[in-house]
Design a protein around this motif. Sequence first.
Motif, PDB file in Angstrom:
ATOM      1  N   GLY A 137     -11.628  -9.532   0.928  1.00  0.00           N
ATOM      2  CA  GLY A 137     -10.638 -10.588   0.700  1.00  0.00           C
ATOM      3  C   GLY A 137     -11.008 -11.933   0.031  1.00  0.00           C
ATOM      4  N   GLN A 138     -11.983 -12.336   0.311  1.00  0.00           N
ATOM      5  CA  GLN A 138     -12.446 -13.729  -0.101  1.00  0.00           C
ATOM      6  C   GLN A 138     -12.825 -13.440  -1.546  1.00  0.00           C
ATOM      7  OE1 GLN A 138     -16.552 -15.200   0.859  1.00  0.00           O
ATOM      8  NE2 GLN A 138     -15.604 -17.118   1.198  1.00  0.00           N
ATOM      9  N   ALA A 139     -13.443 -12.259  -2.161  1.00  0.00           N
ATOM     10  CA  ALA A 139     -13.869 -12.010  -3.435  1.00  0.00           C
ATOM     11  C   ALA A 139     -12.497 -11.918  -4.391  1.00  0.00           C
ATOM     12  CB  ALA A 139     -14.581 -10.724  -3.711  1.00  0.00           C
ATOM     13  N   ILE A 140     -11.692 -11.147  -3.561  1.00  0.00           N
ATOM     14  CA  ILE A 140     -10.306 -11.191  -4.575  1.00  0.00           C
ATOM     15  C   ILE A 140      -9.611 -12.393  -4.705  1.00  0.00           C
ATOM     16  CG2 ILE A 140      -7.673 -10.277  -4.209  1.00  0.00           C
ATOM     17  CD1 ILE A 140      -8.738  -7.997  -2.695  1.00  0.00           C
ATOM     18  N   VAL A 141      -9.878 -13.391  -3.843  1.00  0.00           N
ATOM     19  CA  VAL A 141      -9.122 -14.814  -4.210  1.00  0.00           C
ATOM     20  C   VAL A 141     -10.083 -15.485  -4.891  1.00  0.00           C
ATOM     21  CG1 VAL A 141      -8.974 -16.993  -2.822  1.00  0.00           C
ATOM     22  CG2 VAL A 141      -8.152 -14.882  -1.448  1.00  0.00           C
ATOM     23  N   LEU A 181     -10.655 -17.443 -10.796  1.00  0.00           N
ATOM     24  CA  LEU A 181     -11.116 -17.455 -12.123  1.00  0.00           C
ATOM     25  C   LEU A 181     -10.274 -16.661 -13.260  1.00  0.00           C
ATOM     26  CD1 LEU A 181     -14.541 -16.289 -11.090  1.00  0.00           C
ATOM     27  CD2 LEU A 181     -14.101 -18.445 -11.686  1.00  0.00           C
ATOM     28  N   SER A 182      -9.607 -15.698 -12.843  1.00  0.00           N
ATOM     29  CA  SER A 182      -8.591 -15.277 -13.611  1.00  0.00           C
ATOM     30  C   SER A 182      -7.484 -16.387 -13.951  1.00  0.00           C
ATOM     31  CB  SER A 182      -7.926 -14.210 -13.223  1.00  0.00           C
ATOM     32  OG  SER A 182      -8.788 -12.910 -13.270  1.00  0.00           O
ATOM     33  N   PHE A 183      -7.031 -16.998 -13.067  1.00  0.00           N
ATOM     34  CA  PHE A 183      -6.211 -18.158 -13.216  1.00  0.00           C
ATOM     35  C   PHE A 183      -6.508 -19.365 -14.209  1.00  0.00           C
ATOM     36  CE2 PHE A 183      -4.431 -22.306 -12.066  1.00  0.00           C
ATOM     37  CZ  PHE A 183      -3.014 -22.237 -11.913  1.00  0.00           C
ATOM     38  N   LEU A 184      -7.853 -19.501 -14.233  1.00  0.00           N
ATOM     39  CA  LEU A 184      -8.628 -20.501 -15.302  1.00  0.00           C
ATOM     40  C   LEU A 184      -8.694 -19.794 -16.487  1.00  0.00           C
ATOM     41  CD1 LEU A 184     -11.044 -21.856 -12.909  1.00  0.00           C
ATOM     42  CD2 LEU A 184      -8.883 -23.075 -13.727  1.00  0.00           C
ATOM     43  N   GLY A 185      -8.251 -18.519 -16.682  1.00  0.00           N
ATOM     44  CA  GLY A 185      -8.435 -17.602 -17.913  1.00  0.00           C
ATOM     45  C   GLY A 185      -9.690 -17.188 -18.367  1.00  0.00           C
ATOM     46  N   LEU A 186     -10.648 -17.010 -17.038  1.00  0.00           N
ATOM     47  CA  LEU A 186     -11.884 -16.428 -17.206  1.00  0.00           C
ATOM     48  C   LEU A 186     -12.181 -15.053 -16.811  1.00  0.00           C
ATOM     49  CD1 LEU A 186     -13.925 -19.512 -15.989  1.00  0.00           C
ATOM     50  CD2 LEU A 186     -13.127 -18.918 -18.327  1.00  0.00           C
ATOM     51  N   GLY A 187     -11.041 -14.399 -16.558  1.00  0.00           N
ATOM     52  CA  GLY A 187     -10.959 -12.811 -16.005  1.00  0.00           C
ATOM     53  C   GLY A 187     -10.163 -12.049 -17.054  1.00  0.00           C
ATOM     54  N   TRP A 204      -3.424 -10.205 -10.729  1.00  0.00           N
ATOM     55  CA  TRP A 204      -2.645 -11.203  -9.895  1.00  0.00           C
ATOM     56  C   TRP A 204      -2.961 -12.459 -10.507  1.00  0.00           C
ATOM     57  CZ3 TRP A 204      -3.796  -8.380  -4.725  1.00  0.00           C
ATOM     58  CH2 TRP A 204      -2.931  -7.012  -4.718  1.00  0.00           C
ATOM     59  N   GLY A 205      -4.186 -12.843 -10.627  1.00  0.00           N
ATOM     60  CA  GLY A 205      -4.424 -14.148 -11.224  1.00  0.00           C
ATOM     61  C   GLY A 205      -3.877 -14.638 -12.432  1.00  0.00           C
ATOM     62  N   THR A 206      -4.025 -13.554 -13.333  1.00  0.00           N
ATOM     63  CA  THR A 206      -3.521 -13.894 -14.661  1.00  0.00           C
ATOM     64  C   THR A 206      -1.946 -13.981 -14.633  1.00  0.00           C
ATOM     65  OG1 THR A 206      -5.259 -12.576 -15.650  1.00  0.00           O
ATOM     66  CG2 THR A 206      -3.333 -12.864 -16.974  1.00  0.00           C
ATOM     67  N   MET A 207      -1.327 -13.240 -13.725  1.00  0.00           N
ATOM     68  CA  MET A 207       0.258 -13.329 -13.561  1.00  0.00           C
ATOM     69  C   MET A 207       0.467 -14.671 -12.956  1.00  0.00           C
ATOM     70  SD  MET A 207       1.131  -9.609 -11.910  1.00  0.00           S
ATOM     71  CE  MET A 207       2.865  -9.901 -11.820  1.00  0.00           C
ATOM     72  N   TRP A 247       9.653 -17.511  -8.963  1.00  0.00           N
ATOM     73  CA  TRP A 247       9.199 -16.198  -8.682  1.00  0.00           C
ATOM     74  C   TRP A 247       8.107 -15.633  -9.436  1.00  0.00           C
ATOM     75  CZ3 TRP A 247      14.058 -17.758 -10.304  1.00  0.00           C
ATOM     76  CH2 TRP A 247      14.696 -17.389 -11.758  1.00  0.00           C
ATOM     77  N   ILE A 248       7.983 -16.282 -10.591  1.00  0.00           N
ATOM     78  CA  ILE A 248       6.863 -15.469 -11.521  1.00  0.00           C
ATOM     79  C   ILE A 248       5.553 -15.918 -10.946  1.00  0.00           C
ATOM     80  CG2 ILE A 248       5.882 -15.625 -13.822  1.00  0.00           C
ATOM     81  CD1 ILE A 248       8.589 -16.489 -14.938  1.00  0.00           C
ATOM     82  N   ALA A 249       5.582 -17.155 -10.302  1.00  0.00           N
ATOM     83  CA  ALA A 249       4.302 -17.572  -9.712  1.00  0.00           C
ATOM     84  C   ALA A 249       4.187 -17.269  -8.288  1.00  0.00           C
ATOM     85  CB  ALA A 249       3.808 -19.344  -9.702  1.00  0.00           C
ATOM     86  N   VAL A 250       5.264 -17.285  -7.699  1.00  0.00           N
ATOM     87  CA  VAL A 250       5.246 -17.110  -6.071  1.00  0.00           C
ATOM     88  C   VAL A 250       4.731 -15.834  -5.627  1.00  0.00           C
ATOM     89  CG1 VAL A 250       6.438 -16.907  -4.005  1.00  0.00           C
ATOM     90  CG2 VAL A 250       6.674 -19.054  -5.389  1.00  0.00           C
ATOM     91  N   PHE A 251       5.247 -14.922  -6.499  1.00  0.00           N
ATOM     92  CA  PHE A 251       4.985 -13.526  -5.788  1.00  0.00           C
ATOM     93  C   PHE A 251       3.647 -12.982  -5.883  1.00  0.00           C
ATOM     94  CE2 PHE A 251       9.733 -13.087  -5.932  1.00  0.00           C
ATOM     95  CZ  PHE A 251       9.864 -13.055  -4.415  1.00  0.00           C
ATOM     96  N   PRO A 252       2.972 -13.103  -7.277  1.00  0.00           N
ATOM     97  CA  PRO A 252       1.808 -12.811  -7.261  1.00  0.00           C
ATOM     98  C   PRO A 252       0.761 -13.563  -6.261  1.00  0.00           C
ATOM     99  CG  PRO A 252       2.608 -13.050  -9.326  1.00  0.00           C
ATOM    100  CD  PRO A 252       3.556 -13.707  -8.476  1.00  0.00           C
TER     101      PRO A 252
END
Length: 288
Positions: free
Chosen positions: A217-221, A226-232, A240-243, A256-261
């Motif tokens: 679970g921690q690794a997924i977070v 990192l994907s949120f930062l554009g590194l995945g 999910w991070g990219t979304m 809803w675009i950000a909340v559900f991911p």
Amino acid sequence: MSVLSAPVTARSRNRFLAELARTPITVIIAAVILAVILLAAIWPSLLQSHDPFGVDPQANLLPPSPQHLFGTDQSGRDIFSRIIEGTRQSLVVGVGATLVGLIIGGLLGITAALSGPRIDAVISRIIEVLYAFPSLLLALLFIAIAGTGVTTLVFAVGIGTAPGYARILRVQTVKVAGSGYLEAALALGWGPRHRLWHTIVPNVVRPLLILATLGVGQAIVWASALSFLGLGAAPPAAEWGTMLADGRNFIQLAWWIAVFPGLAITVTALVTTVLGRYIQRRTDGVTR
């Protein structure tokens, strides 16, 4: 044969029901949610109602509705179907990063514990120095060297978690090395390799697998961060991070675009943590 098997089946069923009755409701709910998550990862088309990559400009930024349960994004793609599609990749990254961390941490920790004092001191200092760095910083350093991508993301997060696993494995190996059953193995004339793989490694790794359940679970977070930062994973990947990153620019217009991911990341990390802690309590002999 059938007459004898009936009482056995009844006893097994009764034991299962008794065990289920003692299980906390939160653990049962977490197990059910995890089963749905695994189903989404294995068979996404069973739960999807739309093409996760299908673009429909006329249906962009639609709010949640019976037709689109989680609404649509700026390109008209169904968010629910995209979250289902991204489940497999997020789980693969989480499990893969945990395995990488366990392997690297195992090599460092076990080698340090079973080597001489000088080698142990050197490896232990390396582990302590790495452990002093924030895990995400280690991951960022690896990505800066190796580049971006899903494979790099798995190794980056795994390397970030490795120092923690190495410390635990070293301590556990030292305990096992001084235990009575290892002395018994020596008395039986078992060689170093046989003692390592049949006595030390099983007794060291078994408790760590429970912690690894928590680590997924921690690794997924971390991978999502990192994907949120554009590194995945790069867009239009249904990760999910990219979304979550795609939805940050529309948070006031289409929440809803950000909340559900974000909820998908949170719920997955939560259920793995609940189940991991329950398994840990059961293994330690603690009942509630």
